[in-house]
Scaffold this motif. Structure first.
Motif, PDB file in Angstrom:
ATOM      1  N   GLU A   1       0.825  -1.207   0.000  1.00 33.98           N
ATOM      2  CA  GLU A   1       0.000   0.000   0.000  1.00 33.98           C
ATOM      3  C   GLU A   1       0.865   1.264   0.000  1.00 33.98           C
ATOM      4  O   GLU A   1       1.999   1.261   0.479  1.00 33.98           O
ATOM      5  CB  GLU A   1      -0.922  -0.003   1.232  1.00 33.98           C
ATOM      6  CG  GLU A   1      -1.875  -1.174   1.292  1.00 33.98           C
ATOM      7  CD  GLU A   1      -2.916  -1.137   0.175  1.00 33.98           C
ATOM      8  OE1 GLU A   1      -3.247  -0.014  -0.301  1.00 33.98           O
ATOM      9  OE2 GLU A   1      -3.402  -2.220  -0.210  1.00 33.98           O
TER      10      GLU A   1
ATOM     11  N   ASP B   1     -12.217   4.879   0.779  1.00 29.03           N
ATOM     12  CA  ASP B   1     -11.333   4.081  -0.067  1.00 29.03           C
ATOM     13  C   ASP B   1     -12.130   3.252  -1.068  1.00 29.03           C
ATOM     14  O   ASP B   1     -11.806   3.197  -2.264  1.00 29.03           O
ATOM     15  CB  ASP B   1     -10.478   3.176   0.823  1.00 29.03           C
ATOM     16  CG  ASP B   1      -9.229   2.658   0.120  1.00 29.03           C
ATOM     17  OD1 ASP B   1      -8.973   3.072  -1.024  1.00 29.03           O
ATOM     18  OD2 ASP B   1      -8.500   1.847   0.722  1.00 29.03           O
TER      19      ASP B   1
ATOM     20  N   ARG C   1     -10.412  -4.127   2.848  1.00 27.93           N
ATOM     21  CA  ARG C   1     -10.524  -3.613   1.476  1.00 27.93           C
ATOM     22  C   ARG C   1      -9.735  -4.491   0.502  1.00 27.93           C
ATOM     23  O   ARG C   1     -10.207  -4.794  -0.604  1.00 27.93           O
ATOM     24  CB  ARG C   1     -10.040  -2.162   1.437  1.00 27.93           C
ATOM     25  CG  ARG C   1     -10.316  -1.465   0.100  1.00 27.93           C
ATOM     26  CD  ARG C   1      -9.123  -1.565  -0.835  1.00 27.93           C
ATOM     27  NE  ARG C   1      -7.997  -0.812  -0.326  1.00 27.93           N
ATOM     28  CZ  ARG C   1      -6.742  -1.000  -0.705  1.00 27.93           C
ATOM     29  NH1 ARG C   1      -6.442  -1.963  -1.566  1.00 27.93           N
ATOM     30  NH2 ARG C   1      -5.771  -0.270  -0.195  1.00 27.93           N
ATOM     31  N   ARG C   2      -8.538  -4.924   0.915  1.00 22.93           N
ATOM     32  CA  ARG C   2      -7.733  -5.781   0.048  1.00 22.93           C
ATOM     33  C   ARG C   2      -8.425  -7.127  -0.198  1.00 22.93           C
ATOM     34  O   ARG C   2      -8.390  -7.658  -1.309  1.00 22.93           O
ATOM     35  CB  ARG C   2      -6.351  -6.011   0.672  1.00 22.93           C
ATOM     36  CG  ARG C   2      -5.484  -4.760   0.723  1.00 22.93           C
ATOM     37  CD  ARG C   2      -4.141  -5.022   1.419  1.00 22.93           C
ATOM     38  NE  ARG C   2      -3.354  -6.042   0.737  1.00 22.93           N
ATOM     39  CZ  ARG C   2      -2.558  -5.801  -0.303  1.00 22.93           C
ATOM     40  NH1 ARG C   2      -2.468  -4.574  -0.782  1.00 22.93           N
ATOM     41  NH2 ARG C   2      -1.863  -6.789  -0.851  1.00 22.93           N
TER      42      ARG C   2
ATOM     43  N   THR D   1      -2.305   5.969   1.370  1.00 23.10           N
ATOM     44  CA  THR D   1      -3.360   5.080   1.881  1.00 23.10           C
ATOM     45  C   THR D   1      -3.209   4.902   3.383  1.00 23.10           C
ATOM     46  O   THR D   1      -4.200   4.967   4.127  1.00 23.10           O
ATOM     47  CB  THR D   1      -3.291   3.717   1.175  1.00 23.10           C
ATOM     48  OG1 THR D   1      -3.512   3.896  -0.222  1.00 23.10           O
ATOM     49  CG2 THR D   1      -4.351   2.777   1.730  1.00 23.10           C
TER      50      THR D   1
ATOM     51  N   GLU E   1     -11.248  -6.642  -2.656  1.00 21.43           N
ATOM     52  CA  GLU E   1     -10.725  -6.556  -4.024  1.00 21.43           C
ATOM     53  C   GLU E   1     -10.466  -7.932  -4.607  1.00 21.43           C
ATOM     54  O   GLU E   1     -10.563  -8.122  -5.833  1.00 21.43           O
ATOM     55  CB  GLU E   1      -9.415  -5.764  -4.027  1.00 21.43           C
ATOM     56  CG  GLU E   1      -9.565  -4.274  -3.850  1.00 21.43           C
ATOM     57  CD  GLU E   1      -8.222  -3.572  -3.870  1.00 21.43           C
ATOM     58  OE1 GLU E   1      -8.076  -2.591  -4.613  1.00 21.43           O
ATOM     59  OE2 GLU E   1      -7.306  -4.001  -3.124  1.00 21.43           O
TER      60      GLU E   1
ATOM     61  N   MET F   1     -15.682   0.709  -5.762  1.00 17.24           N
ATOM     62  CA  MET F   1     -16.164  -0.540  -5.177  1.00 17.24           C
ATOM     63  C   MET F   1     -17.350  -0.352  -4.241  1.00 17.24           C
ATOM     64  O   MET F   1     -18.007  -1.329  -3.877  1.00 17.24           O
ATOM     65  CB  MET F   1     -15.036  -1.228  -4.411  1.00 17.24           C
ATOM     66  CG  MET F   1     -13.870  -1.683  -5.263  1.00 17.24           C
ATOM     67  SD  MET F   1     -12.515  -2.355  -4.249  1.00 17.24           S
ATOM     68  CE  MET F   1     -13.339  -3.746  -3.471  1.00 17.24           C
TER      69      MET F   1
ATOM     70  N   GLN G   1     -13.555   5.662  -3.767  1.00 16.50           N
ATOM     71  CA  GLN G   1     -12.622   6.175  -4.763  1.00 16.50           C
ATOM     72  C   GLN G   1     -12.135   5.086  -5.708  1.00 16.50           C
ATOM     73  O   GLN G   1     -11.677   5.376  -6.827  1.00 16.50           O
ATOM     74  CB  GLN G   1     -11.431   6.849  -4.078  1.00 16.50           C
ATOM     75  CG  GLN G   1     -10.473   5.916  -3.375  1.00 16.50           C
ATOM     76  CD  GLN G   1      -9.360   6.656  -2.649  1.00 16.50           C
ATOM     77  OE1 GLN G   1      -9.443   7.873  -2.457  1.00 16.50           O
ATOM     78  NE2 GLN G   1      -8.316   5.949  -2.234  1.00 16.50           N
ATOM     79  N   ARG G   2     -12.251   3.832  -5.309  1.00 17.87           N
ATOM     80  CA  ARG G   2     -11.868   2.712  -6.176  1.00 17.87           C
ATOM     81  C   ARG G   2     -13.044   2.165  -6.972  1.00 17.87           C
ATOM     82  O   ARG G   2     -12.903   1.164  -7.688  1.00 17.87           O
ATOM     83  CB  ARG G   2     -11.241   1.593  -5.341  1.00 17.87           C
ATOM     84  CG  ARG G   2      -9.921   1.974  -4.704  1.00 17.87           C
ATOM     85  CD  ARG G   2      -9.440   0.945  -3.694  1.00 17.87           C
ATOM     86  NE  ARG G   2      -8.263   1.399  -2.983  1.00 17.87           N
ATOM     87  CZ  ARG G   2      -7.006   1.200  -3.381  1.00 17.87           C
ATOM     88  NH1 ARG G   2      -6.789   0.502  -4.487  1.00 17.87           N
ATOM     89  NH2 ARG G   2      -5.994   1.663  -2.687  1.00 17.87           N
TER      90      ARG G   2
END
Length: 487
Positions: free
Chosen positions: A286, A356, A312-313, A290, A316, A362, A359-360
């Protein structure tokens, strides 16, 4: 094989090869002579989200000091809770021993934020930045008044231990979105010594064990016993698993126990996780920006902030249900200092997770949930002083929030009376909700669970598993989708 050695498992295993056998097994199951096969349910509804990240705040956050602004409590600070407000509701054994129930105004300042005008205390400066992304439910209620049954109720739909957890039901109903990680992963904040948490809270109950949550721990070995022991290389592990799988399949042919197939599946998943887990949990990938967004604690494995970043990871990488547990909200005394520390640990990271994901790109297909097992009382437990107070358990009304796909952002649903003790309708009239029928403006635990499943594309009344002659579901025989919360 002679008829005397023909077991029930052999009969169904042999007969299931043909359509006639399948029809017979289905008929027997319908008539109550066989358990329902553990096949995933088909989602009959259009799914609005693909995954859930549940930030469970164990201990019961004090809503009057965080989200539910009650200026009357400050005006009447130290006065007795009116009997007509309590209305004969039961108290815990701790409050029942008190000679008086003095109202406790919050020591923290409240203000409205965002275009939605959401009320937030100054304990939550980072929540201000996402106020218009949040859907506050201020009229949650439950029957459970003590921690263990209350947490168990939220996580399994029953106050009695032994039922499948929410994540297990979702894994059973929808299956996995990836081949290299479990569909249900659990992260627990390290070094939190408050109310205990049990592995059964993320267990599979009577469902197949492959649906249970897998706990990731901080440190060099996130999943216990996943790495190869000294002297065993990856090719050697592969050869061992191949031989073990062959032995298990021989055993399955003899016993036709589906748990044997689950064991084979879990061994293979563990082998793939030897590669996928180190990659997923390597936060060094990261950026500094972040880490700054999630806060300084996010660089320390096992903290709530680091777990939010890890969540979050995992999202993803296609993990469907990610459950975080953070303890320490049980403030029977010393609340001002205790809740200040809890918010320091959780406020920034909770807000950062929402930002987060957004902005991604998701957040549109991820549901984030924040809340505990019940609320806290508007009166002080124990002595009320100018600088200190505590709050007892209060199941009759409390606040949770949701964010993400499918829920209405920037809204507050439901309301409580001026004392923050009971749920009221929009005109301020008291409501007396029951779980047997939906009460507009009030949200029971089963209603929240039904709404979560609905957002995932599952009808909660159809996600059923037959066990010991009874059809079970997460919401038991209750629960209603709260349509007013849906976007």
């Amino acid at each position: 094989m002679n008829l005397q050695s023909l077991t029930r498992r052999h009969f169904f295993g042999a007969s299931s090869a043909g359509l006639g056998g399948a029809a017979l097994a289905s008929l027997l199951a319908q008539q109550g002579f066989a358990d329902a096969p553990p096949t995933p349910a088909v989602a009959p509804l259009p799914a609005k989200v693909k995954r859930v990240i549940y930030l469970f705040q164990s201990g019961g956050p004090a809503q009057h000091d965080l989200f539910d602004y009650k200026p009357l409590l400050n005006q009447k600070n130290g006065e007795q809770l009116p009997p007509e407000v309590r209305g004969g509701q039961r108290l815990t054994g701790m409050s029942a021993q008190q000679a008086s129930l003095p109202l406790a105004g919050s020591q923290f300042k409240f203000a409205q934020h965002g275009q939605s005008g959401a009320w937030l205390s100054d304990l939550l400066p980072h929540h201000r930045e996402i106020a218009d992304d949040l859907c506050f439910v201020k009229s949650m209620w439950t029957e459970a008044i003590n921690h263990d049954p209350a947490i168990t109720f939220f996580q399994t739909g029953s106050q009695i231990a032994g039922r499948p957890s929410l994540g297990a039901w979702i894994s059973y109903g929808l299956g996995s979105m990836n081949d290299d990680l479990p569909s249900f992963i659990v992260l627990v904040t390290a070094n939190q010594g408050d109310q205990p948490l049990y592995a059964r809270l993320w267990g599979s109950g009577f469902l197949d064990s492959k649906f249970q949550g897998v706990q990731f721990r901080p440190g060099a070995e996130p999943v216990l016993y996943l790495s190869n022991p000294d002297g065993v290389c990856r090719s050697g592990r592969r050869a061992m698993l191949d031989k073990l799988s062959a032995l298990n399949r021989l055993q399955f042919e003899q016993e036709l126990d589906p748990e044997i197939e689950s064991r084979i599946t879990q061994y293979e998943m563990a082998y793939r996780m030897q590669t996928s887990v180190p990659d997923a949990t390597d936060l060094s990938q990261e950026t500094d920006a972040t880490f700054e967004m999630y806060g300084a604690d996010s660089r320390t494995p096992g903290t709530f902030a680091a777990n939010c970043l890890l969540a979050r990871r995992l999202a993803e990488r296609g993990v469907r249900f990610i459950q975080l547990y953070h303890q320490g909200w049980d403030h029977h005394g010393g609340l001002p200092a205790g809740i200040r520390e809890q918010c320091r640990e959780t406020d920034q990271a909770s807000a950062a997770l929402v930002k987060d994901l957004k902005q991604r790109g998701m957040l549109d297909d991820t549901l984030v949930i924040w809340g505990g097992e019940f609320g806290r009382t508007s009166y002080s437990q124990g002595a009320l002083t100018a600088n200190d107070y505590g709050r007892d358990h209060h199941p009759r009304c409390f606040t949770v929030w949701m964010a993400g796909g499918g829920v209405r952002p920037g809204m507050s649903y439901g309301a409580t009376d001026d004392y923050g003790y009971n749920i009221v309708d929009p005109d301020g009239a008291p409501l007396t909700p029951t779980k047997d029928a939906f009460t507009p403006g009030a949200v029971h635990v089963h209603d929240l669970q039904a709404t979560i499943l609905h957002l995932l594309g599952v009808d909660h009344t159809q996600l059923v598993y037959k066990h010991q002659g009874r059809r079970f579901r997460l919401t038991d025989v209750h629960g209603h989708v709260v349509n007013d919360l849906l976007a």
